[in-house]
Write a protein that holds these residues in place. Structure first.
Motif, mmCIF file in Angstrom:
data_model
loop_
_atom_site.group_PDB
_atom_site.id
_atom_site.type_symbol
_atom_site.label_atom_id
_atom_site.label_comp_id
_atom_site.label_asym_id
_atom_site.label_seq_id
_atom_site.Cartn_x
_atom_site.Cartn_y
_atom_site.Cartn_z
ATOM 1 N N MET B 1 -6.387 3.628 -7.522
ATOM 2 C CA MET B 1 -6.031 3.923 -6.124
ATOM 3 C C MET B 1 -6.175 2.702 -5.227
ATOM 4 O O MET B 1 -5.853 2.756 -4.053
ATOM 5 N N SER B 2 -6.706 1.618 -5.831
ATOM 6 C CA SER B 2 -6.868 0.438 -4.973
ATOM 7 C C SER B 2 -5.523 -0.176 -4.615
ATOM 8 O O SER B 2 -5.437 -1.104 -3.827
ATOM 9 N N ILE B 4 -3.693 1.091 -2.758
ATOM 10 C CA ILE B 4 -3.524 1.401 -1.335
ATOM 11 C C ILE B 4 -3.747 0.164 -0.458
ATOM 12 O O ILE B 4 -3.113 0.009 0.578
ATOM 13 N N TYR B 5 -4.631 -0.728 -0.952
ATOM 14 C CA TYR B 5 -4.844 -1.960 -0.185
ATOM 15 C C TYR B 5 -3.573 -2.786 -0.136
ATOM 16 O O TYR B 5 -3.207 -3.337 0.903
ATOM 17 N N LEU B 8 -1.114 -1.022 2.149
ATOM 18 C CA LEU B 8 -1.488 -1.224 3.556
ATOM 19 C C LEU B 8 -1.159 -2.639 3.997
ATOM 20 O O LEU B 8 -0.596 -2.851 5.075
ATOM 21 N N SER B 11 2.559 -2.914 4.550
ATOM 22 C CA SER B 11 3.068 -2.212 5.737
ATOM 23 C C SER B 11 2.632 -2.919 7.021
ATOM 24 O O SER B 11 3.417 -3.070 7.953
ATOM 25 N N VAL B 12 1.379 -3.376 7.018
ATOM 26 C CA VAL B 12 0.903 -4.074 8.219
ATOM 27 C C VAL B 12 1.658 -5.395 8.400
ATOM 28 O O VAL B 12 2.061 -5.745 9.514
ATOM 29 N N ALA B 15 5.046 -4.689 9.768
ATOM 30 C CA ALA B 15 4.933 -4.324 11.172
ATOM 31 C C ALA B 15 4.713 -5.563 12.036
ATOM 32 O O ALA B 15 5.349 -5.734 13.083
ATOM 33 N N ILE B 16 3.852 -6.445 11.569
ATOM 34 C CA ILE B 16 3.546 -7.639 12.361
ATOM 35 C C ILE B 16 4.757 -8.578 12.434
ATOM 36 O O ILE B 16 5.010 -9.175 13.477
ATOM 37 N N PHE B 19 6.812 -7.311 15.055
ATOM 38 C CA PHE B 19 6.188 -7.556 16.352
ATOM 39 C C PHE B 19 6.428 -9.002 16.797
ATOM 40 O O PHE B 19 6.765 -9.260 17.960
ATOM 41 N N PHE B 22 9.807 -9.419 18.043
ATOM 42 C CA PHE B 22 9.897 -8.893 19.411
ATOM 43 C C PHE B 22 9.421 -9.927 20.431
ATOM 44 O O PHE B 22 10.087 -10.194 21.430
#
Lengths: 792, 67
Positions: B1-2, B4-5, B8, B11-12, B15-16, B19, B22
């Motif tokens: 399940m690691s 997920i790091y 994450l 995805s971050v 997103a950045i 940003f 923008f």
């Protein structure tokens, strides 16, 4: 002559009409622009929007000051290696055809490489090579196609100011964090006792913490600053409970996740800041192309031509004009200083200063005042006072011009904010005391919960959205207000004071009537023919009202600038002009503009020009009289007093012969008891407009001439003024209703908070729900009441 | 399940990146004028037609870079 309209500008083709290429034009200027466009492959201009052009003015010599490289250097943005970039303001930009033709300037001159229009600001940014081109040539090129740029002292001094985009950045940061935090907190909303979720919840929580940091310390920092300032000046404004809410949200959430007490309220925190900033963004000033801060600097030229002792000419900045200098004033230039006329016939249009549209004639040796516009011919004048010491400009040394009305006015939101803060703090304290006795472990939880849920997000949003939307609705009906604060102030007024000339009267239409011996048919025909040859504004309006179709060729025509014109045909002569020119000794009408006529040296009579009052003036006053005290404050003599007394409501106070300072003082005195709305137009009203609680400038052309004010109203929509005032009152009622609505949400939230059961998910639902419902309610309600204007 | 790091982090990062895009778009002045471009983009067709009519030199419109 047919009643056709100009192919270029859409104006009616009058006596100067020209036919070219099978199309009618109202004047040679328009025809020339058409020729320029078609010969350069820009004829699409006419296909985009019909009759969109503007008539070019005669400008040639006016821009000679652009030969001065020092001035050019201050105006251009970029100047290197034979390339210059300049941003010019062009008030006549008004449609898509304008954008198209201005962005294709490179077809008119090869030296221009790029031109880009900013339509909302009405500016054009041009990049050009300076090898065989210059700023002056560019300005003249723009002028020749009817887009004369507006270069003023104001712009000249403003250089180097940066565009403030911080609100957009802050909104972006808050929105970005809000979205991401929402996604991260989603799993925990469902509270499923799942092993993996439990395992990794700390990662999610600390990520949310990281995202909320810039929101609190960058996007939301304004609220802390404003709250701090408010407390320091002992004022509990609405930002105090907001800042308290943001702070509590952040600290409580951080403590919660640090000690594994819960998932924290980061979603509510970021959402709150995002919505608040959205409200702020919405009420931001929208009329960037209008200037509400104008003083005399916007009207005055940047430079004038000074005559040197040896007879040479030089262009100097108007600040460098000294007393005793000899200065040249050209046709259509504004006189920047008080001076004495030395040479030339002055025909001065003081409409900026007094609102009076008819030009005044002055002979050499007479005094000219700053702010007048010379209409015909070149003048040589000697300077009496420097720019800042002149009669008109002295008004601006009054301290009222440096005061900000908005900051002195306590808004409805702020006055609510005070009571709200007190109420929230007492509820929080009471609840905490109760829980301290009953179950001390929950006390701190309850205290913070109350502060969080009571954060008045919805209350803070009600005013920006209601007033911001109202501002836009007013804008649609051509009332352009400086900011949303003005609407609140407008709703409070109980007295309305009007300027007369230019505000209640129109500058466009004159009523002309004839006094004296009747003219024969031949005389009328000759008169009309003579007038046709003259370009004087009075001749033009007189020409338009004379009924005669006979147009003949004059044998002789003479125009004496500032005096009159003479036409000869078939051994008959006719003279039109001032009393002394035609041979009339006594000119007994001082109050009105008159034009005398003589036929074969025999005085026949005179035409009297009178200002007409705007349509529906009586109705406006009757409507306003229901709820307001009314008054008229005029700089003119009391020649019209009788007429006004008959028309206007009896209680209207009338003051005549008021100087600009008198007007200011009068308003100041009224303000001891009343809240005053001042409606004016000229620079002479500037003091009164600044002093009054709300100063509205009435303007025939909203882009060009209006003094510093809180709002600009298109002259054609003056009859809507009573409705605007009514609507501003209704807007305040809408805000009050939304306060009640958002208090209901707060009561529900407080129930959860006080009983100690506030879960993050409840806050996360309640907060956006209340905000969005307030936004919806205010928007719908303002649009609904705004419909009232449509039927007017 | 690691894993997920990794997810994450991806995805971050995405997103950045958006940003930052923008921020740059605001900086370049994209949000200063939100009206004119909507009109300007409708002009391209007329421009082309126009260029074929006139025998003038084809001056290419470039975005201004001297911000």
């Amino acid at each position: 002559m047919t009643d056709s309209t100009c192919y270029h500008c859409g104006d009616e083709c009058g006596r100067d009409s020209v036919t070219f290429d099978g199309k009618d034009f109202c004047c040679n200027g328009c025809k020339t622009v058409y020729e320029i466009f078609t010969s350069n492959g820009l004829s699409t201009f006419y296909e985009l929007e019909g009759k969109a052009g503007t008539t070019p003015n005669q400008i040639r010599k006016k821009y000679d000051f652009l030969d001065n490289q020092e001035i050019v250097g201050r105006l251009v943005e970029f100047d290197e290696e034979n390339v210059q970039v300049v941003t010019l303001s062009i008030p006549s930009i008004h449609c898509s055809s304008c954008i198209w033709v201005l962005e294709n300037l490179n077809k008119l001159h090869a030296a221009i490489s790029v031109s880009q229009v900013d339509f909302p600001k009405k500016t054009i940014r041009v990049t050009y090579k300076t090898n065989d081109f210059s700023l002056k040539a560019l300005v003249l090129l723009l002028g020749s196609i009817g887009y004369e740029p507006y270069i003023s002292l104001e712009e000249y001094n403003k250089k180097g100011k940066k565009v403030d985009r911080s609100l957009i950045y802050k909104l972006g940061v808050a929105g970005f964090a809000f979205g991401n935090v929402m996604l991260f907190s989603f799993p925990e909303y469902f509270e499923v006792e799942e092993f993996w979720l439990d395992q990794y919840k700390h990662v999610f929580r600390w990520l949310m913490f990281a995202f909320s940091l810039p929101v609190v310390f960058y996007a939301g920092i304004d609220y802390f600053i404003s709250a701090y300032k408010g407390i320091r000046s002992k004022l509990l404004n609405i930002d105090v409970p907001i800042a308290l809410g943001i702070f509590t949200l952040f600290v409580r959430s951080t403590v919660d996740i640090a000690f594994d007490l819960g998932s924290g309220f980061f979603d509510s925190l970021t959402g709150l800041v995002f919505f608040l900033l959205l409200g702020r963004f919405f009420q931001q000033k929208t009329y960037s192309y209008l200037s509400f801060e104008r003083d005399y600097k916007s009207y005055f030229p940047i430079a004038v031509t000074r005559l040197q002792k040896n007879g040479g000419e030089e262009n100097i900045q108007i600040y460098n004009i000294n007393v005793g200098d000899r200065v040249l004033i050209r046709s259509h230039e504004i006189i920047p200083v008080d001076c004495i006329l030395i040479k030339g016939t002055a025909e001065i249009d003081y409409s900026f200063v007094t609102g009076e549209s008819e030009p005044v004639l002055k002979k050499s040796g007479e005094k000219l005042f700053a702010g007048g516009k010379q209409l015909s011919g070149v003048l040589e004048v000697e300077v009496l006072r420097s720019v800042s010491q002149s009669y008109l400009t002295q008004l601006w040394s009054n301290s009222i011009f440096s005061k900000d009305k908005a900051s002195q006015f306590q808004t409805l939101t702020d006055s609510i904010g005070k009571r709200f803060t007190v109420a929230v703090l007492s509820i929080a304290t009471l609840a905490t005391i109760f829980w301290l006795v009953y179950m001390p472990s929950l006390a701190l939880n309850v205290f913070t919960s109350v502060l969080i849920i009571a954060c008045p997000c919805a209350i803070a949003l009600a005013a920006p959205f209601t007033l911001g939307n109202m501002l836009r609705i007013f804008g649609k009906y051509k009332l352009y207000l400086k900011n949303t604060n003005t609407i609140e102030r407008l709703s409070k007024i109980d007295t309305a004071i009007f300027d007369k000339t230019g505000t209640l009267t129109t500058n466009q239409k004159d009523t002309i009537h004839y006094e004296g011996m009747e003219l024969t048919e031949d005389e009328t025909a000759l008169l009309k023919t003579t007038l046709r040859a003259s370009n004087h504004p009075l001749s033009r309006s007189l020409y338009n009202i004379l009924k005669s179709n006979a147009i003949m060729t004059l044998e002789e025509f003479q125009e004496e600038t500032g005096k009159g014109i003479e036409g000869k045909y078939n051994e008959h002569s006719i003279k039109v002009g001032s009393a002394s020119y035609v041979g009339e000794n006594k000119s007994n009408s001082i109050t009105n503009t008159t034009v005398y006529i003589s036929s074969d040296e025999d005085v026949k009579g005179r035409f009297v020009f009178k200002n007409t009052y705007r349509e529906g003036m009586q109705q406006i006053f009757d409507e306003l009289a229901e709820s307001l005290e009314l008054g008229i404050l005029s700089g003119d003599n009391d020649g019209e007093k009788k007429k006004l007394e008959n028309v206007l409501p009896a209680k209207t106070k009338m003051m005549f012969d008021q100087k600009p300072e008198d007007k200011l003082e009068y308003i100041k005195k009224l303000q001891e008891k009343n809240t005053v709305l001042m409606v004016g137009d000229g620079l002479n009203d500037a003091g009164a407009l600044a002093q009054s609680d709300v100063g509205l400038a009435v303007s025939e052309n909203i882009n060009v001439f209006s003094p510093a004010c809180d709002g600009i109203l298109d002259a054609g929509n003056l009859n809507m003024l009573p409705s605007f005032i009514k609507l501003s009152k209704k807007s305040i009622r809408i805000i009050k209703l939304s306060f009640i609505l958002s208090l209901c949400y707060n009561v529900v939230g407080l129930y959860f908070a006080v009983t100690g059961q506030l879960q993050p998910v409840i806050a996360a639902i309640l907060m956006p729900l209340s905000s969005i419902s307030i936004v919806l309610f205010t928007t719908l309600a303002t649009n609904f009441i705004g419909k009232e204007l449509k039927n007017k | 399940m690691s894993v997920i790091y990794v997810l994450l982090a991806i995805s971050v990062t995405v997103a950045i990146i958006f940003f930052i895009a923008f921020v740059f778009s605001v900086k370049s002045g994209q949000y200063d004028d939100t009206y004119t471009p909507s009109v300007r983009m409708l002009f391209e067709d007329e421009l082309v037609k126009d260029k074929s009519n006139s025998n003038k030199k084809d001056i290419k419109q470039t975005k201004s870079t001297n911000q």
